[in-house]
Scaffold this motif. Structure first.
Motif, short mmCIF file in Angstrom:
data_model
loop_
_atom_site.label_atom_id
_atom_site.label_comp_id
_atom_site.label_asym_id
_atom_site.label_seq_id
_atom_site.Cartn_x
_atom_site.Cartn_y
_atom_site.Cartn_z
N THR A 1 22.64 -6.67 35.35
CA THR A 1 22.10 -6.72 36.70
C THR A 1 20.68 -6.17 36.71
OG1 THR A 1 22.56 -6.24 39.02
CG2 THR A 1 23.02 -4.48 37.46
N VAL B 1 29.94 -10.18 52.03
CA VAL B 1 29.43 -9.28 51.00
C VAL B 1 28.07 -9.74 50.51
CG1 VAL B 1 30.57 -10.58 49.15
CG2 VAL B 1 29.89 -8.22 48.74
N GLU C 1 24.81 -8.60 51.25
CA GLU C 1 23.60 -8.21 51.97
C GLU C 1 24.01 -7.84 53.39
OE1 GLU C 1 21.23 -11.63 53.22
OE2 GLU C 1 22.73 -12.89 52.27
N PRO C 2 23.11 -7.20 54.10
CA PRO C 2 23.43 -6.88 55.49
C PRO C 2 23.66 -8.19 56.25
CG PRO C 2 21.45 -5.68 54.78
CD PRO C 2 21.78 -6.68 53.70
N ASP D 1 33.13 -6.29 56.62
CA ASP D 1 31.78 -6.29 56.05
C ASP D 1 31.82 -5.29 54.91
OD1 ASP D 1 29.13 -5.92 55.41
OD2 ASP D 1 28.45 -5.61 57.47
N TRP E 1 29.16 -2.85 48.61
CA TRP E 1 29.37 -2.32 47.27
C TRP E 1 28.32 -2.90 46.33
CZ3 TRP E 1 32.22 -5.43 43.35
CH2 TRP E 1 32.57 -6.72 43.79
N GLN E 2 28.44 -2.62 45.06
CA GLN E 2 27.43 -3.02 44.08
C GLN E 2 28.08 -3.36 42.75
OE1 GLN E 2 25.45 0.97 44.17
NE2 GLN E 2 23.75 -0.16 45.08
N THR E 3 27.33 -4.03 41.89
CA THR E 3 27.80 -4.29 40.53
C THR E 3 28.28 -2.98 39.89
OG1 THR E 3 26.16 -6.05 40.35
CG2 THR E 3 27.09 -5.22 38.28
N THR F 1 22.50 5.04 45.10
CA THR F 1 22.80 3.61 45.19
C THR F 1 21.56 2.73 45.22
OG1 THR F 1 22.69 3.61 47.61
CG2 THR F 1 24.83 4.17 46.62
N ASP G 1 20.13 2.14 48.02
CA ASP G 1 20.13 1.57 49.38
C ASP G 1 19.76 2.61 50.43
OD1 ASP G 1 20.84 -1.16 49.14
OD2 ASP G 1 22.91 -0.62 48.71
N ILE H 1 24.22 -0.37 56.22
CA ILE H 1 23.30 -0.44 55.10
C ILE H 1 22.05 -1.18 55.57
CG2 ILE H 1 23.04 -1.14 52.68
CD1 ILE H 1 25.50 0.75 53.32
N ARG I 1 17.61 -2.30 50.32
CA ARG I 1 17.17 -1.52 49.16
C ARG I 1 15.93 -0.70 49.49
NH1 ARG I 1 20.81 -1.97 44.78
NH2 ARG I 1 19.12 -0.94 43.70
N GLY J 1 21.81 -12.89 48.48
CA GLY J 1 22.87 -12.05 47.94
C GLY J 1 22.75 -11.79 46.44
N ARG K 1 20.67 -10.08 43.31
CA ARG K 1 19.75 -8.98 43.09
C ARG K 1 18.66 -9.39 42.11
NH1 ARG K 1 21.50 -3.26 40.73
NH2 ARG K 1 23.40 -3.64 41.89
C1 WT7 Z 1 23.38 -4.65 46.64
C2 WT7 Z 1 24.25 -4.80 45.43
C3 WT7 Z 1 28.57 -6.22 45.66
C4 WT7 Z 1 28.62 -7.61 45.36
C5 WT7 Z 1 27.45 -8.43 45.70
C6 WT7 Z 1 26.10 -7.88 45.36
C7 WT7 Z 1 23.52 -5.18 48.89
C8 WT7 Z 1 25.99 -5.66 49.09
C9 WT7 Z 1 26.32 -5.41 51.22
C10 WT7 Z 1 26.76 -5.30 52.57
C11 WT7 Z 1 24.59 -4.66 53.16
C12 WT7 Z 1 24.98 -5.13 50.94
C13 WT7 Z 1 23.11 -3.73 48.73
C14 WT7 Z 1 23.60 -3.36 47.36
N1 WT7 Z 1 24.79 -5.30 49.61
N2 WT7 Z 1 26.92 -5.74 50.05
N3 WT7 Z 1 28.01 -5.57 52.94
N4 WT7 Z 1 25.85 -4.93 53.52
N5 WT7 Z 1 24.11 -4.76 51.92
O1 WT7 Z 1 26.11 -7.07 44.24
O2 WT7 Z 1 24.03 -7.72 43.02
O3 WT7 Z 1 25.14 -5.50 42.63
O4 WT7 Z 1 23.91 -5.99 44.76
O5 WT7 Z 1 23.67 -5.68 47.57
O6 WT7 Z 1 21.71 -3.64 48.80
O7 WT7 Z 1 22.90 -2.30 46.77
P1 WT7 Z 1 24.78 -6.57 43.58
#
Ligand code: WT7
Length: 637
Positions: free
Chosen positions: A254, A376, A378-379, A401, A404-406, A489, A491, A503, A506, A515, A517
């Motif tokens: 990632t 999932v 992004e906001p 909603d 989480w993250q990788t 995180t 965020d 959230i 970033r 969605g 990164r």
């Molecule tokens: C970043 C993680 C987790 C699986 C998909 C992305 C953003 C993720 C939300 C949410 C607001 C969110 C954050 C985070 N993010 N879910 N529900 N509301 N922002 O995984 O590529 O690891 O990215 O996605 O900024 O840090 P990722």
């Protein structure tokens, strides 16, 4: 299956949360003990965020595939584990029961063994969304090989970087992949990558598109031929490798704020417990549920909520090969009706893009099977949230909603469907076991409600990353060094008067495009490789569908007869180096970049310009050349 740890009321949520903070080890032990272990663990938790060291259930022996497959065979053997919907709706779908999936996983595990793949070896998987992708993932886990799935949209260069970083000697791919009206030549991309990776010994190629491919003698072999070989060998069994809870399960690359993606490492025991726990609770799984997560298995969402979470819970998981808008914008809804999907988990960017097609594609569908909706990545903006609620959920399906993250392995902050209240554009409350904390720039806690700050987590949970592959110091630097004793995180976050978390995006140099990164430094490196480019700076800007778009400011000293063509050339270079997802949406040619006297690019200013807020640039007097700002402002695209 039923789960004693499934939370069914707000009071139960409060009680579970309280226990998880007061006695985290007792809390997670009792959940973990419901899984199938070959040997119990010795120590529930050992941790030190300074190093960082994080160990859950160490000494415990298990194999995650026994928990996803073997343990279901008695009761759920004939239940579909995977329903596969092909790209082309005219093609036949496939249903794999738990028994079928088990058989295919052990069979392919034997293929891997025949090809000399051993416990601890890294296996790179670069495939389209076919059932064999899930089979390859599980077969690797079965024999203790560490899978590294690379999303099918990444370029040969990106694959080569990942293969080198992981020193993977094995690759599993397809001849090609179907996505909408496109055919992606996966094997040919692998061939280009392998020019830089002579250490790769074996490439197993599944037939999907039957596009002509080159097969190198001694290195490349067909999936189907390998299966025939194990069939003639007899033994249809493959005992599950004995894994320590802390042995690596997989690597997933990632982006971060530096130029090079990092290999996030997850381990067997904690990841299994956490993906299952979060799946069962957030989506409020009930026996008979049909779960459709629209993500690609190339991302963490697919790992955790198409494969490991749902299968460990014995649910039926829908795996979709295609795209939401082909043959038309009703495709998701076709799938929901066709398989009577009960849980739909998708991304705000998909919702926004489908909103653009109007209501007709939705209205010709029934959608009454749906019970729970999730988002999932992004906001989610309120408009998209309400559209999802009204037109897809018909106001009767709770929307979760999920933030989480990788790196977190599973969902950390989310409402629990129909149990704890939703609030549009808020991820709401932490799951039991998750202790969020907001801090200011200096790492001082921002306490109380109605505040905002940088989001950190102050206590380990079983699903968190353990290291970044081959470079533990990088893991420390990235996540544990910004603030003392906290996991950071990246965020920004707001906590409302009721304690709900929202959230805000970033706070580092990482973009979230549809969605996905993407690190700005990574895109800049790619742009700078283009001939004639002297320097570049990349920032994000608000984009109606993608959430964020990529805006590149480029100093170019080459032949500029046709500006449009040069832009296309640069985009093509980025596509070649990273993949089409990283292509800039806008490229503005500039004669200089705003820099401090010490030579640092002032991204804050560029961000404001890209966002169209040119009247809010703040102080520019400390710049090396304040004049350049005027020029950039005037040239804004
Ligand atoms: C970043 C993680 C987790 C699986 C998909 C992305 C953003 C993720 C939300 C949410 C607001 C969110 C954050 C985070 N993010 N879910 N529900 N509301 N922002 O995984 O590529 O690891 O990215 O996605 O900024 O840090 P990722």
């Amino acid at each position: 299956m039923s789960f004693p740890y499934q939370i069914r009321s707000v009071d139960q949520y409060k009680a579970a949360y309280e226990q998880s903070v007061r006695d985290p080890e007792g809390f997670w032990s009792s959940i973990a003990s419901t899984f199938q272990w070959q040997k119990p663990w010795e120590k529930t938790l050992e941790w030190d965020f300074k190093k960082p060291t994080i160990k859950w259930f160490a000494g415990g022996k298990l194999n995650i595939t026994e928990n996803c497959l073997d343990r279901h065979l008695d009761k759920l053997g004939n239940q579909p584990a995977i329903i596969w919907e092909p790209n082309d709706p005219e093609e036949h779908h496939r249903v794999l029961t738990y028994r079928d999936l088990y058989n295919k996983v052990v069979q392919f595990a034997n293929v891997l063994k025949n090809n000399d793949v051993k416990k601890g070896d890294r296996v790179c998987i670069y495939m389209g969304m076919v059932p064999e992708l899930a089979i390859a993932v599980l077969a690797s886990a079965r024999i203790g090989a560490i899978h590294s799935v690379v999303f099918g949209g990444f370029s040969a260069q990106s694959i080569a970087d990942r293969l080198q970083d992981a020193q993977a000697r094995f690759v599993i791919t397809c001849d090609g992949a179907f996505r909408g009206n496109k055919e992606i030549p996966l094997k040919s991309v692998i061939d280009d990558a392998l020019v830089q990776c002579p250490f790769v010994e074996r490439v197993i190629v599944l037939t999907r598109t039957r596009t002509p491919v080159s097969m190198i003698k001694g290195r490349d072999t067909w999936w189907e031929d390998e299966i025939k070989k194990v069939e003639t060998q007899g033994s249809p069994d493959c005992p599950a490798e004995v894994m320590d809870a802390e042995d690596m399960l997989f690597i997933l690359y990632t982006s971060g704020s530096t130029g090079k993606p990092k290999g996030v490492v997850h381990t067997c025991g904690g990841y299994m417990v956490y993906t299952n726990y979060s799946f069962v609770n957030v989506f409020q799984y009930q026996p008979g549920d049909i779960h459709f997560c629209t993500a690609d298995i190339g991302w963490i969402t697919g790992h955790s909520y198409i494969v490991y979470g749902p299968l460990s819970a014995g649910v039926t998981s829908v795996l979709f090969e295609g795209v939401p808008t082909w043959p038309d914008a009703g495709r998701f809804w076709d799938i929901v009706d066709k398989y009577k999907v009960t849980i739909l988990y998708t991304a705000p960017t998909a919702i926004r893009s489908l909103m653009g097609f109007g209501l007709e594609p939705v209205q010709r569908h029934d959608l009454s099977s749906l019970k729970v909706l999730g988002t999932v990545g992004e906001p989610i903006n309120e408009e998209a949230w309400h559209w999802y609620d009204e037109h897809i959920g018909k106001r009767k399906c709770p929307i979760v909603d999920t933030w989480w993250q990788t790196e977190t392995g599973g969902i950390l902050i989310s409402n629990l469907a129909g149990v704890t209240p939703a609030k549009p554009s808020f991820a709401t409350l932490p799951l039991p076991g998750i202790q969020p904390i907001l801090v200011d720039e200096n790492g001082k806690e921002v306490a109380g409600n109605g505040v905002s700050g940088n989001l950190c987590i102050k206590f380990p949970w079983p699903g968190m990353l353990r290291t970044t592959y081959g470079d533990h110091e990088r893991c420390r630097q990235n996540y544990f060094a910004t603030y003392d004793n906290l996991y950071f995180t990246g965020d920004g976050c707001l906590r409302d008067e009721e304690g709900n978390y929202r959230i805000t995006g970033r706070v580092d140099d990482v973009l979230n495009v549809s969605g996905h990164r993407i690190g700005t430094a990574e895109v800049e490196n790619a742009i700078n490789m283009h001939t004639g480019v002297v320097e570049s700076a990349v920032v994000g800007y608000p984009h109606d569908i993608k959430g964020q778009g990529i805006y590149a400011f480029v100093i170019f000293q080459g032949n500029m007869q046709d500006e449009k063509l040069v832009r296309l050339d640069i985009a093509s270079t980025v596509s070649r180096i990273i993949g089409p997802i990283a292509k800039p949406d806008k490229i503005q040619f500039v004669s200089g970049l705003p820099k401090t006297r010490s030579g640092k690019i002032m991204r804050r200013i560029l961000r404001k310009i890209a966002e169209g807020e040119t009247d809010k640039l703040g102080d520019t007097t400390t710049l090396l050349d304040p004049g350049v700002v005027e020029e950039i402002k005037n040239g804004k695209l």
